[in-house]
Design a protein around this motif. Sequence first.
Motif, mmCIF file in Angstrom:
data_model
loop_
_atom_site.group_PDB
_atom_site.id
_atom_site.type_symbol
_atom_site.label_atom_id
_atom_site.label_comp_id
_atom_site.label_asym_id
_atom_site.label_seq_id
_atom_site.Cartn_x
_atom_site.Cartn_y
_atom_site.Cartn_z
ATOM 1 N N UNK A 157 -9.036 107.394 48.809
ATOM 2 C CA UNK A 157 -8.373 106.137 49.132
ATOM 3 C C UNK A 157 -8.090 105.314 47.878
ATOM 4 N N UNK A 158 -6.889 104.740 47.822
ATOM 5 C CA UNK A 158 -6.597 103.689 46.859
ATOM 6 C C UNK A 158 -6.051 102.505 47.641
ATOM 7 N N UNK A 159 -5.681 101.426 46.937
ATOM 8 C CA UNK A 159 -5.302 100.204 47.633
ATOM 9 C C UNK A 159 -4.146 100.415 48.597
ATOM 10 N N UNK A 160 -3.061 101.069 48.138
ATOM 11 C CA UNK A 160 -1.880 101.235 48.977
ATOM 12 C C UNK A 160 -2.149 102.194 50.135
ATOM 13 N N UNK A 161 -2.849 103.298 49.853
ATOM 14 C CA UNK A 161 -3.168 104.242 50.929
ATOM 15 C C UNK A 161 -4.053 103.592 51.982
ATOM 16 N N UNK A 162 -5.011 102.801 51.516
ATOM 17 C CA UNK A 162 -5.915 102.138 52.455
ATOM 18 C C UNK A 162 -5.147 101.160 53.349
ATOM 19 N N UNK A 163 -4.294 100.333 52.734
ATOM 20 C CA UNK A 163 -3.511 99.375 53.515
ATOM 21 C C UNK A 163 -2.604 100.109 54.500
ATOM 22 N N UNK A 164 -1.909 101.141 54.024
ATOM 23 C CA UNK A 164 -1.004 101.896 54.900
ATOM 24 C C UNK A 164 -1.751 102.533 56.058
ATOM 25 N N UNK A 165 -2.952 103.021 55.787
ATOM 26 C CA UNK A 165 -3.745 103.663 56.841
ATOM 27 C C UNK A 165 -4.129 102.637 57.904
ATOM 28 N N UNK A 166 -4.607 101.470 57.485
ATOM 29 C CA UNK A 166 -4.951 100.424 58.453
ATOM 30 C C UNK A 166 -3.721 99.997 59.247
ATOM 31 N N UNK A 167 -2.596 99.839 58.562
ATOM 32 C CA UNK A 167 -1.363 99.446 59.237
ATOM 33 C C UNK A 167 -0.926 100.507 60.235
ATOM 34 N N UNK A 168 -1.034 101.762 59.842
ATOM 35 C CA UNK A 168 -0.633 102.829 60.761
ATOM 36 C C UNK A 168 -1.478 102.798 62.034
ATOM 37 N N UNK A 169 -2.787 102.627 61.885
ATOM 38 C CA UNK A 169 -3.661 102.574 63.056
ATOM 39 C C UNK A 169 -3.307 101.392 63.951
ATOM 40 N N UNK A 170 -2.961 100.274 63.328
ATOM 41 C CA UNK A 170 -2.540 99.113 64.115
ATOM 42 C C UNK A 170 -1.236 99.398 64.852
ATOM 43 N N UNK A 171 -0.246 99.943 64.152
ATOM 44 C CA UNK A 171 1.056 100.170 64.773
ATOM 45 C C UNK A 171 1.022 101.265 65.823
ATOM 46 N N UNK A 172 0.123 102.234 65.677
ATOM 47 C CA UNK A 172 -0.032 103.221 66.744
ATOM 48 C C UNK A 172 -0.379 102.526 68.048
ATOM 49 N N UNK A 173 -1.273 101.568 67.980
ATOM 50 C CA UNK A 173 -1.714 100.855 69.177
ATOM 51 C C UNK A 173 -0.668 99.852 69.652
ATOM 52 N N UNK A 174 -0.009 99.194 68.708
ATOM 53 C CA UNK A 174 1.057 98.252 69.072
ATOM 54 C C UNK A 174 2.192 98.973 69.793
ATOM 55 N N UNK A 177 9.785 101.886 53.616
ATOM 56 C CA UNK A 177 9.983 103.337 53.479
ATOM 57 C C UNK A 177 8.891 104.090 54.218
ATOM 58 N N UNK A 178 7.676 103.599 54.099
ATOM 59 C CA UNK A 178 6.546 104.223 54.792
ATOM 60 C C UNK A 178 6.747 104.185 56.302
ATOM 61 N N UNK A 179 7.209 103.057 56.819
ATOM 62 C CA UNK A 179 7.445 102.951 58.262
ATOM 63 C C UNK A 179 8.596 103.849 58.698
ATOM 64 N N UNK A 180 9.602 104.004 57.848
ATOM 65 C CA UNK A 180 10.690 104.926 58.170
ATOM 66 C C UNK A 180 10.163 106.359 58.297
ATOM 67 N N UNK A 181 9.285 106.731 57.389
ATOM 68 C CA UNK A 181 8.723 108.088 57.442
ATOM 69 C C UNK A 181 7.889 108.290 58.704
ATOM 70 N N UNK A 182 7.123 107.261 59.083
ATOM 71 C CA UNK A 182 6.334 107.367 60.309
ATOM 72 C C UNK A 182 7.231 107.535 61.528
ATOM 73 N N UNK A 183 8.317 106.765 61.554
ATOM 74 C CA UNK A 183 9.257 106.871 62.673
ATOM 75 C C UNK A 183 9.898 108.242 62.713
ATOM 76 N N UNK A 184 10.282 108.771 61.553
ATOM 77 C CA UNK A 184 10.899 110.106 61.500
ATOM 78 C C UNK A 184 9.914 111.169 61.963
ATOM 79 N N UNK A 185 8.654 111.036 61.546
ATOM 80 C CA UNK A 185 7.652 112.006 61.965
ATOM 81 C C UNK A 185 7.418 111.942 63.468
#
Length: 276
Positions: A108-125, A160-168
Amino acid sequence: MTKYHVYIDEAGDPGVKPKSGDPSWTDWFAIGAVIVSDAANPDTVDWVKDMKEAARSQEGPPLHYRNLSPTNQARVCRMLSRKKARVLVVASHKDTMRSHYNPRLGRANDQKFYNWCLRLLLERVTEWCYRRSLLEKIDDHSARIVFSRRGGHKYEELKDYLRRLEAQSLTGKLILSKRGIVPGVIHDNRIEVESDMNHAGLQLADIAVSSFFNAANSLAAKHDLEPAKTLKPIVPTMPGCKTACDFGLLRLPFAHQGQIPEADRGIFEEYGYIFK
């Protein structure tokens, strides 16, 4: 037009490395969302106005949880709990996360950690938006996502990260046997980054996420479980579940990754977590 408006804010430092000598630094980080329907969204301005009046803070800066007295922190959370809104929060104690290694993502680094927390939140949202639309028997489960602008984040990289999540997610299935970003909720042209200065929805998100941050962080100057506890009526559960455990309120690390300090467990136990 969108069916839902999702306001996202954070509390605590998303940095992974400890900041020795910084008295404001904490091992807790929380990111949360307030969801309102398109029909209710215009009402958020009056909600915040009423909260400021109740807290005797009608003039001056926007409504910020940290600037309120403990009495008013509890008061505005009670007021929010009666609104047509939903609150989802991911709260992470970072000490265990620092040493966690994922073979796909690396350490984990700062950006990966933030993105991971955000992804878990958006999965539920996105799952909540999708299921809510099914319940109402409507086809539209799209959402406008509004982030509160914070220093240190590279928001174009975040988009860009959110675009990749949507594409996946588009390569998967809509059947929610395992969580993922549900297709059709997040759209590239409906992602915004705004200041909370004059933005009622983001001020509501600040209240929600800050209340859980203060409840989890036993070392916080205004540590108090009561404001976050009062939000229970609008913290969603999964169908068939009696608590918000692991959905409306998610704690990190996961149980197989480690445990959080005993002094910090109270709010999670209130929301159904069982610590062994």
